[in-house]
Design a protein around this motif. Structure first.
Motif, PDB file in Angstrom:
ATOM      1  N   UNK A 108      -3.924   6.025   5.357  1.00 29.76           N
ATOM      2  CA  UNK A 108      -3.771   6.419   3.464  1.00 29.76           C
ATOM      3  C   UNK A 108      -4.487   7.178   3.406  1.00 29.76           C
ATOM      4  N   UNK A 109      -5.781   7.424   4.487  1.00 29.92           N
ATOM      5  CA  UNK A 109      -6.449   8.767   4.201  1.00 29.92           C
ATOM      6  C   UNK A 109      -5.404   9.685   4.626  1.00 29.92           C
ATOM      7  N   UNK A 110      -5.326   9.841   5.597  1.00 25.92           N
ATOM      8  CA  UNK A 110      -3.889  10.936   5.365  1.00 25.92           C
ATOM      9  C   UNK A 110      -2.956  10.903   4.737  1.00 25.92           C
ATOM     10  N   UNK A 111      -2.795  10.283   4.141  1.00 30.22           N
ATOM     11  CA  UNK A 111      -1.325  10.167   2.386  1.00 30.22           C
ATOM     12  C   UNK A 111      -2.307  10.846   1.470  1.00 30.22           C
ATOM     13  N   UNK A 112      -3.481  10.504   1.058  1.00 31.97           N
ATOM     14  CA  UNK A 112      -4.453  10.736   0.318  1.00 31.97           C
ATOM     15  C   UNK A 112      -4.593  12.632   0.250  1.00 31.97           C
ATOM     16  N   UNK A 193      -0.363  14.728 -11.434  1.00 32.16           N
ATOM     17  CA  UNK A 193       0.409  14.646 -10.254  1.00 32.16           C
ATOM     18  C   UNK A 193       0.197  14.155  -8.908  1.00 32.16           C
ATOM     19  N   UNK A 194      -0.917  14.772  -8.514  1.00 30.65           N
ATOM     20  CA  UNK A 194      -1.625  14.082  -7.519  1.00 30.65           C
ATOM     21  C   UNK A 194      -2.087  13.198  -7.733  1.00 30.65           C
ATOM     22  N   UNK A 195      -3.127  12.547  -9.350  1.00 32.00           N
ATOM     23  CA  UNK A 195      -3.602  11.477  -9.125  1.00 32.00           C
ATOM     24  C   UNK A 195      -2.896  10.114  -9.830  1.00 32.00           C
ATOM     25  N   UNK A 196      -1.411   9.880  -9.949  1.00 33.17           N
ATOM     26  CA  UNK A 196      -1.016   8.970 -10.387  1.00 33.17           C
ATOM     27  C   UNK A 196      -0.531   8.827  -9.150  1.00 33.17           C
ATOM     28  N   UNK A 197       0.522   9.503  -8.339  1.00 30.10           N
ATOM     29  CA  UNK A 197       0.859   9.768  -6.800  1.00 30.10           C
ATOM     30  C   UNK A 197      -0.433   8.834  -6.446  1.00 30.10           C
ATOM     31  N   UNK A 198      -1.756   9.157  -5.761  1.00 28.34           N
ATOM     32  CA  UNK A 198      -2.267   8.519  -4.856  1.00 28.34           C
ATOM     33  C   UNK A 198      -2.847   7.636  -5.686  1.00 28.34           C
ATOM     34  N   UNK A 199      -3.408   6.504  -6.114  1.00 28.58           N
ATOM     35  CA  UNK A 199      -3.070   5.715  -7.102  1.00 28.58           C
ATOM     36  C   UNK A 199      -1.700   4.621  -6.658  1.00 28.58           C
ATOM     37  N   UNK A 200      -0.701   5.591  -7.354  1.00 27.28           N
ATOM     38  CA  UNK A 200       0.975   4.924  -6.445  1.00 27.28           C
ATOM     39  C   UNK A 200       0.230   4.127  -5.632  1.00 27.28           C
ATOM     40  N   UNK A 201      -0.163   5.187  -4.025  1.00 28.52           N
ATOM     41  CA  UNK A 201       0.214   4.811  -3.083  1.00 28.52           C
ATOM     42  C   UNK A 201      -1.175   3.523  -3.120  1.00 28.52           C
ATOM     43  N   UNK A 202      -2.287   3.931  -3.837  1.00 28.20           N
ATOM     44  CA  UNK A 202      -3.313   2.998  -2.976  1.00 28.20           C
ATOM     45  C   UNK A 202      -3.538   1.873  -3.722  1.00 28.20           C
ATOM     46  N   UNK A 203      -2.633   1.733  -5.180  1.00 30.80           N
ATOM     47  CA  UNK A 203      -2.829  -0.251  -5.679  1.00 30.80           C
ATOM     48  C   UNK A 203      -1.201  -0.842  -5.298  1.00 30.80           C
ATOM     49  N   UNK A 204      -1.056  -0.144  -4.006  1.00 23.77           N
ATOM     50  CA  UNK A 204      -0.245  -1.296  -3.660  1.00 23.77           C
ATOM     51  C   UNK A 204       1.886  -0.830  -3.687  1.00 23.77           C
ATOM     52  N   UNK A 205       1.826  -0.068  -4.669  1.00 26.28           N
ATOM     53  CA  UNK A 205       2.780   0.539  -4.747  1.00 26.28           C
ATOM     54  C   UNK A 205       3.731   1.553  -3.625  1.00 26.28           C
ATOM     55  N   UNK A 206       3.399   2.451  -3.062  1.00 31.81           N
ATOM     56  CA  UNK A 206       3.585   2.789  -2.069  1.00 31.81           C
ATOM     57  C   UNK A 206       4.480   2.249  -1.441  1.00 31.81           C
TER      58      UNK A 206
END
Length: 221
Positions: A108-112, A193-206
């Protein structure tokens, strides 16, 4: 700039035929589509195309345009939309909520860190910088261009095989396109874009975007 018919043909090839073709190959070709390498390769190709376009200003395209008012607007919208999306995931699929950072914190940290560089920037260069430069006059202004950019951005995610990814990216695409239309800033659009993408991966929609950034980083780690 070439004829109007040639420009429409280019539009159809780059933003309809290629994405729909990739989605078809993934669905019926029974092999994994290497999303990030294709994205980076296409971005490099578009860069070569723009080298022949005398109307394109590279310095202007990458100029660091950043204002506190624009950032406040982006962050304010993100807080509202991000809170709503997070609450929706937590209520409808509690087993997925925050599962990625909880279960695989290292990945997750690497993706962020890597997602904004290898996924966001190429997409914003293609769907905002190139798209507006190439088609805004043809499409009849910033509002129509923003709409086209958003819809095509959503369709570009058909290869992930879920209507959720298409709908979310179309909505996000409208946000990013309108931000770019107002600011003409690659960096502001990429930041949003990065804000929303990171949120999507974080909250469980990745999982709806997994075959892209995450799978590449996972194989490399």
């Amino acid at each position: 700039m070439g004829s109007r018919s040639a420009r429409w043909a280019e539009y159809a090839l780059l933003f309809l035929a290629i994405p729909l073709g990739l989605a078809w190959l993934k669905q019926y070709g029974r092999f994994t589509v290497p999303v990030i390498p294709i994205l980076i390769g296409l971005t490099a190709f578009i860069g070569l195309v723009l080298l022949t376009d005398r109307r394109f200003g590279w310095k202007e395209a990458f100029r660091f345009r950043w204002s506190s008012a624009a950032v406040r607007s982006i962050v304010g919208r993100f807080v509202i939309c991000g809170a709503a999306l997070s609450a929706l995931v937590a209520m409808l699929t509690p087993e997925l909520f925050l599962s990625f950072p909880r279960e695989r914190p290292g990945l997750w940290a690497m993706v962020m860190v890597l997602y904004p560089v290898f996924s966001v920037l190429p997409q914003e260069f293609l769907f905002r910088v190139f798209f507006f430069h190439r088609y805004e006059e043809m499409l009849g202004g910033a509002v129509r261009t923003s709409f086209h950019s958003a819809i095509l951005f959503g369709l570009g995610h058909l290869l992930f095989g879920s209507w959720i990814s298409v709908v979310l990216t179309a909505i996000g695409g409208w946000f990013f396109a309108t931000t770019y239309a107002r600011s003409r800033s690659l960096w502001l659009a990429s930041f949003e874009h990065a804000l929303y993408g990171q949120l999507v991966f974080t909250v469980g929609l990745g999982q709806y975007f997994y075959s892209g950034t995450v799978s590449v980083i996972e194989r490399a780690s």
